[in-house]
Design a protein around this motif. Sequence first.
Motif: not given
Length: 354
Positions: A175, A178, A181-182
């Motif tokens: 997470w 993630r 990345h976002d």
Amino acid sequence: MIIIGADYHPGFQQVAYVDTDTGELQERRLEHREDAEKFYRDLAAQEVKVRVGMEASGHARWFERLLAELQFELWIGDAAEIRTKRVRKQKTDRQDAQLILRLLLENRFPQVWVPSWENRDLRQLLWHRHRMVQARTRIMNQLQAVALNEGLRCKKKLWRDAGREQLESFRLAPWASRRRHDLLELLDRLTPTIAELTQAIEQEAEKCPAAQRLQTHPGVGALTALAFVLIIGRADRFECGKQIASYLGLVPLEDSSGQRRRLGHITKQGNSLLRFLLVEAAQVTVRSDQEWRNRYFHLVLRRGRKIAKVAMARRLAVRLYWMWRKGWIYEQLKNFGSHAGEPGHPDGVQSRPE
């Protein structure tokens, strides 16, 4: 002629209106938007002159557009001034509408200046870019925190190719990866958007002669100059630099009585975007101008860094006002400041604009 006093709310408006020919007084509660549109369009069908008065309020763009379409006269009043004219201690929507109507009939309505639609639309451009920059800053701060947690502290170098490559190379939990990345994806989307908006602001500033003159002052770019022109509106609205400082909320709160004089922090009653831009521009001016730098550090020693920044922002606001009002560029302003009050001065001005 029909004169209408409207107590405007986001969901409805209470109106009190009178026909000056017959003297007939009526009151109605109009739900937004259907009831209100039908009411005003029915008045337009009667082909009578209509004047509508309301307090300055947000969330009323559709209502202003409707009245402009129907060619009704709209007066917007200072809400604080209207409030001071209320005598009764009771306050209801009906009484507010009646008060506005009475002020209109007695020619005591405190009407305020309202910018044009073009002005308002350009302000949206400034606000949009400002919010996008704020969003990008929050994203960059989060990515800096991710890098710090992995032992990488490179500040601005993080946004170079090498720094970003290091940031992307960290092995993180699912997470956390993630999230990284976002955030990077959002950053890549915001950067070209901000660049596009910045270019649009520069193009609009080139079309504005007043903004072009203001940009000749050190530290003032297209964004600050255009914002100053749009938000101030007209230089002749103000008589002196003190009024400009007060309008922008750069004057201290005052609670004085008798022999006691008490000054507090600045009022912050003006436009927050322009106040922010002036503080930022003043700091750039301090770095580029020796006179400003000396004055700034003198204030820092006496009053502290925060107060010094605000004081320099106020000084910059007053200077920009005089440049705009007189139609001067920066060099002319410097000559004015150096020779004010001297006999034979071509401008014949006896006071310094700062």
